[in-house]
Design an enzyme around this catalytic site. Structure first.
Site, PDB file in Angstrom:
ATOM      1  N   ASP A 133       8.575  71.806  60.135  1.00 57.69           N
ATOM      2  CA  ASP A 133       7.291  72.291  60.640  1.00 57.69           C
ATOM      3  C   ASP A 133       6.607  73.232  59.654  1.00 57.69           C
ATOM      4  O   ASP A 133       5.428  73.529  59.805  1.00 57.69           O
ATOM      5  CB  ASP A 133       7.486  73.063  61.957  1.00 57.69           C
ATOM      6  CG  ASP A 133       8.063  72.189  63.053  1.00 57.69           C
ATOM      7  OD1 ASP A 133       7.670  71.011  63.102  1.00 57.69           O
ATOM      8  OD2 ASP A 133       8.882  72.685  63.833  1.00 57.69           O
ATOM      9  N   CYS A 176      -8.329  91.901  44.158  1.00 54.22           N
ATOM     10  CA  CYS A 176      -9.116  91.928  45.385  1.00 54.22           C
ATOM     11  C   CYS A 176      -9.608  90.518  45.683  1.00 54.22           C
ATOM     12  O   CYS A 176      -9.513  89.641  44.834  1.00 54.22           O
ATOM     13  CB  CYS A 176     -10.306  92.878  45.271  1.00 54.22           C
ATOM     14  SG  CYS A 176     -11.492  92.401  44.014  1.00 54.22           S
ATOM     15  N   ASP A 214       5.068  71.640  68.276  1.00 51.87           N
ATOM     16  CA  ASP A 214       6.158  70.767  67.907  1.00 51.87           C
ATOM     17  C   ASP A 214       6.974  70.563  69.193  1.00 51.87           C
ATOM     18  O   ASP A 214       6.987  71.433  70.053  1.00 51.87           O
ATOM     19  CB  ASP A 214       6.998  71.472  66.826  1.00 51.87           C
ATOM     20  CG  ASP A 214       8.329  70.810  66.627  1.00 51.87           C
ATOM     21  OD1 ASP A 214       8.342  69.609  66.353  1.00 51.87           O
ATOM     22  OD2 ASP A 214       9.361  71.514  66.756  1.00 51.87           O
ATOM     23  N   CYS A 262     -11.886  88.796  43.282  1.00 46.99           N
ATOM     24  CA  CYS A 262     -11.326  88.208  42.066  1.00 46.99           C
ATOM     25  C   CYS A 262     -11.205  86.700  42.234  1.00 46.99           C
ATOM     26  O   CYS A 262     -11.530  85.932  41.326  1.00 46.99           O
ATOM     27  CB  CYS A 262      -9.941  88.778  41.780  1.00 46.99           C
ATOM     28  SG  CYS A 262      -9.959  90.515  41.383  1.00 46.99           S
ATOM     29  N   ASP A 316       9.326  75.373  64.993  1.00 44.79           N
ATOM     30  CA  ASP A 316      10.532  76.145  64.718  1.00 44.79           C
ATOM     31  C   ASP A 316      11.327  75.647  63.523  1.00 44.79           C
ATOM     32  O   ASP A 316      12.161  76.344  62.996  1.00 44.79           O
ATOM     33  CB  ASP A 316      11.447  76.141  65.950  1.00 44.79           C
ATOM     34  CG  ASP A 316      12.044  74.766  66.190  1.00 44.79           C
ATOM     35  OD1 ASP A 316      11.315  73.782  65.958  1.00 44.79           O
ATOM     36  OD2 ASP A 316      13.210  74.669  66.589  1.00 44.79           O
TER      37      ASP A 316
END
Lengths: 146, 785
Positions: free
Chosen positions: B634, B13, B431, B16, B630
């Protein structure tokens, strides 16, 4: 252990400690729980297909230990609850239960059916589960003797 | 000082990761540690002279987790995939088991409470009268302890880090309900066990958690995709002979041979040959780059035409590809985890409920001096009613509908995280190549400058270019095909490397090329200088067409904006978002594109490795940053950004790294995604309101606090209550009955049913959402008709 739980702990301890203090030293004489040791037997009946307890008003004295026999005449379930004395019992279909409590405080305390039990017409009047409510009148011994 | 990003196993979780950060961070020598639950990674910085990694590992082991040290053999990608799939399957089984067990309980109690049915709490089986409570007890016990076990475990971890999150609330509420029911039924003949409360609540919540687990499974997929890019084998020259070896056996200074069409295995410097190399995967550069002796090549890029020999300079974990992988890992590990909204509410709600329940007990037992049992029962009732059944439904249902709606518009949202964060975005970095622009050149201008007609010049140009494979040539061919369909055949074709092409079409000599080619042909282009310069200033590539030794046309080509890119940017600006363009391209091209699309802030010549840093800097300014891109180059930036938006035409890696994927490759979907995110989150809050409101309003009734208003003195109904009871017929009687009692089981059932129904209906309303942009298009179409 962190702050949040520590704070919760402190607050809880303070509430309990405050409560103990109040109940021990500050509780007005008239509010202190009373027990007399008297035992009172009563019978309450959930009338068959009437969505009604019988009797609807019960008078007892403060300090009485009440042993109530509650009868469910219906072939479906009911419940029997008095919030003030921590009573909440179920009444299976066509059964009888025994409920014990001590009426330590003076006042009117509602008792009611705590299990949904439907509705119907009784003598051409619509009655429902919500009509199954009555009250226990706890009378003060002191006022009586005075 | 040592800086490491390592895998941590066994976290169950978000608390933690907090626990690890908190306790390990306190150790002397540890400068910083940031653990991410979703990515299962810890990014740490420590002083090796004060604390060793083994010591840290030992410490983390003691907390119950496992740190995978670099010297330990970690799990392979495949092994992890198996583990992940198993975990999801297990979650699914839990959901099915839980609902199977809970269904009879939920249906039975809902029916009775919603419709106030006459019922008998027992059935006759094989001649024995069996109390239904036994059956419910048997059904709800495994739900509470087997299905609900993770909640107890997580709650304990949360308590250790001092947080009172949703797990604590669930553990508290369901335990109160379960133990009250079980003990009450078995020993005290209580009238109403709350079996449905714990069964329904846990079932709904684990259903929500299951959806989360499915979404989370994709965290490492990006890395997997990156690893796939790597060449598997390489041809290395050893003792004068060419041998094929696995890529991990290549050493620095080995001479590697790469044939046309093959992937370059590692980074190096060319020693022999020349070629065009498609570096799009790493640099994002849209055109293949011509390279020759002495120039650098990058691993995972593709050699397009010539045979190359190069000397390996960086191998194994030092290659650019591995650096990118490392950056993606690091960015994913350090990204701040989002906190569940319910967790946020719980942090205040849990302490409030605990304190209130104790106050209720004190009120009944100490102040009103009623029997202990009366106080205890009211206290438990407060705990039972406080945990809203529909709480577990609030977020998942809204997210599912939101994600489904987004998918309708071609927007894939990976998990709820994307939705929860997208609307908060302040800055969006785009970009350039492939995101704002199409990513390949097209003919933007075709100007006939001689006596020849434009159409004829274009047809000749396109025909000649059919002989070439160069991307610029393709642009001209496409333009020609678009206009004329079939093109005449070219004869005697010749590609003049670095200059242009030559060929004969229908007996005419056609030459297309740059100024160098023109100079070599002794063609004077001075007369067209001003036009050429104007085009070049617009960041266009200019070539000249010569037919029969006469200049006939100037052709300009450029990477152009995608359709609707401009509208999308305008809309985002109108929404008050800051827009930035990041590109590896030169400042001139960047400025030209920026001007066209309407972006004021452009960052040009940003190296692939630096894109993530740019995002980081923006985040350090306190901004929530989204990155739209894309390419593989990137992907570190996509991972670093608060929200990575992968544009549909992009590479698999970008798609795996991004949290939002635009399938249609239409940038207006960025607007839709952000707006839909805002809408969905609003729904989540509304849902939480509906989930909590019934239960919160029932808390005072459970505690008997309402008596302060409905009773004039203890046990005596207040005058106004009596008035209502007498004047409003059966409704008045119902009100009277409720007002004079504490938590009636009908209230708990009502709260459960109504909050669930409200939440689901409210979420479904989101299905009617249509993005404003789509509405605008629909209106425009209607007007056009």
């Amino acid at each position: 252990m962190s702050n949040k739980y520590f704070i919760i702990g402190v607050v809880v301890v303070l509430i309990i400690a405050g409560g103990v203090m109040y109940r021990t030293f500050l509780l007005p004489e008239s509010s202190a729980p009373v027990t007399t040791g008297e035992v009172k037997y009563i019978t309450i009946t959930a009338k068959k297909n009437e969505w009604r307890f019988e009797p609807e008003t019960i008078e007892i004295n403060r300090g009485d230990k009440v042993i109530a026999t509650v009868v469910n005449e219906d072939d479906y379930d009911h419940g029997f609850a008095i919030d003030a004395f921590g009573v909440s019992q179920r009444m299976p279909a066509s059964s009888t239960i025994t409920v014990e409590f001590t009426a330590t405080q003076e006042g009117d305390f509602p008792f009611y059916c705590s299990v949904p039990c439907g509705e119907g017409e009784v003598d051409s009047v619509q009655r429902t589960h919500f009509d199954m409510i009555g009250k226990i009148q706890v009378k003060s011994l002191i006022s009586e003797t005075q | 000082m040592t800086k490491l990003v390592l895998k941590v196993k066994g976290m169950h979780c978000t608390s933690c990761s907090t626990l690890i950060d908190k306790l390990v961070g306190k150790q002397p020598g540890v400068i910083s540690i940031k653990t991410n639950y979703g990515a299962e990674k810890a990014a740490m910085e420590f002083d090796e002279s004060k604390i060793s990694l083994e010591k840290i590992d030992e410490f983390i082991n003691k907390l119950g987790y496992d740190l995978i040290r670099p010297d330990e053999k970690g799990f392979s990608v495949e092994e992890e995939e198996v583990v992940e799939a198993k975990r999801i399957l297990e979650a699914k089984r839990r959901v099915i088991a839980s609902f199977t067990l809970a269904a009879p309980i939920i249906i039975y109690y809902m029916a009775i409470h919603m419709f106030n049915l006459q019922h008998v709490h027992s059935i006759t089986l094989f001649g024995y009268l069996i109390d239904l409570n036994y059956i419910y007890w048997i059904l709800s016990t495994p739900i509470q302890f087997v299905v609900g076990w993770p909640f107890y475990r997580n709650a304990w971890t949360s308590i250790r880090v001092g947080s009172a999150n949703m797990d604590v609330l669930v553990a508290l509420g369901t335990s109160a309900a379960y133990f009250y029911s079980a003990i009450g039924f078995l020993f005290f003949n209580i009238d109403h066990p709350f079996w449905e409360s714990s069964a329904a609540l846990l079932s709904f919540i684990i259903l929500g958690r299951y959806f989360e687990a499915v979404a989370k499974g994709r965290a490492s997929a990006a890395i997997k995709e990156l690893l796939k890019l790597e060449a598997k084998e390489a041809h290395v020259i050893k003792d004068g002979k060419e041998v094929t070896v696995p890529i991990d056996q290549i050493q620095v200074n080995d001479i590697v041979v790469v044939r046309p069409g093959e992937k370059i295995p590692v980074d190096g410097i060319i020693t022999e040959g020349k070629s065009h190399i498609d570096e799009k995967v790493v640099t994002g550069e849209s055109f293949p780059v011509g390279k020759t002796v002495g120039e650098e090549v990058i691993g995972a890029t593709v050699n397009q035409e010539g045979l190359l020999k190069f000397r390996a300079t960086k191998v194994g974990k030092d290659t650019l590809l591995y650096q990118i992988i490392h950056m993606v890992e690091e960015a994913q590990a350090t990204r701040a985890p989002i906190q569940n909204l319910v967790d946020k509410i719980s942090e205040y709600f849990v302490p409030a409920v605990i304190v209130l329940s104790v106050l209720v007990f004190a009120g009944w037992y100490f102040w009103a001096a009623l029997p202990f049992r009366a106080g205890l029962m009211r206290m438990i009732a407060v705990l039972v009613i406080s945990c809203p059944c529909a709480m577990g439904l609030a977020t998942p249902t809204a997210l599912i509908v939101g994600i489904g709606r987004a998918a309708k518009f071609g927007i894939i949202l990976k998990g709820g995280e994307a939705l929860e964060k997208a609307y908060k975005v302040q800055t969006i970095a785009f970009d350039k190549t492939g995101t704002l622009t199409i990513g390949k050149p097209v003919v933007t201008d075709f100007a006939a400058v001689g006596d020849m007609k434009e159409d004829e010049a274009l047809q000749l140009a396109a025909s000649v270019e059919t002989g070439s494979e160069h991307p610029l040539a393709r642009a001209v061919i496409e333009k020609g095909k678009e206009k004329f369909g079939d093109l005449p055949e070219v004869k005697d074709f010749e590609a003049k490397a670095g200059m242009g092409v030559y060929g004969k079409v229908g007996g005419r000599e056609v030459m297309i090329g740059n100024t160098v080619y023109m100079d070599s042909l002794k063609i004077n282009v001075e007369s067209q200088k001003s036009l050429a310069e104007k085009l070049q200033n617009e960041a266009k590539t200019v070539v000249y067409e010569v037919v029969d030794k006469k200049l006939v046309a100037i052709i300009a080509m450029a990477d152009t904006l995608k359709p609707y890119a401009k509208e999308a940017i305008q809309e985002l600006k109108r929404m008050g978002k800051e827009i930035i363009m990041i590109t590896g391209d030169n400042p001139q091209t960047a400025a030209a594109i920026g001007k066209q699309v309407g972006i004021d802030r452009t960052l040009a010549q940003v190296l692939p490795q630096d894109k993530a840093n740019v995002i980081k800097k923006l985040q350090e300014e306190g901004k929530t940053v989204a990155m739209a891109g894309d390419g593989i180059n990137d992907s570190p930036a996509l991972a670093q950004a608060d929200i990575g938006i992968a544009v549909g035409s992009g590479t698999d890696v970008a798609i795996e790294t991004g949290e939002i994927i635009l399938v249609k490759d239409d940038l207006r979907d960025v607007v839709t995604a952000i707006q839909l995110s805002g809408k969905t989150i609003k729904k989540v809050w509304e849902n939480l309101f509906w989930a909590f409101i019934y239960n919160v309003s029932a808390i005072p009734i459970a505690g008997g606090i309402h008596f302060l208003v409905t009773q004039s003195s203890f046990g005596v109904p207040a005058a106004w209550v009596v008035y209502i009871a007498q004047n409003y017929g059966s409704l008045g009687q119902i009100f009277f009955s409720f007002s004079q009692a504490t938590l009636r089981p009908e209230i708990a059932g009502f709260a459960m049913a109504f909050s669930s129904v409200s939440v689901v209906l409210n979420s479904l309303a989101l299905r009617r959402y249509v993005p404003p942009i789509e509405k605008k298009i629909a209106r425009a179409l209607a007007v056009a008709k």
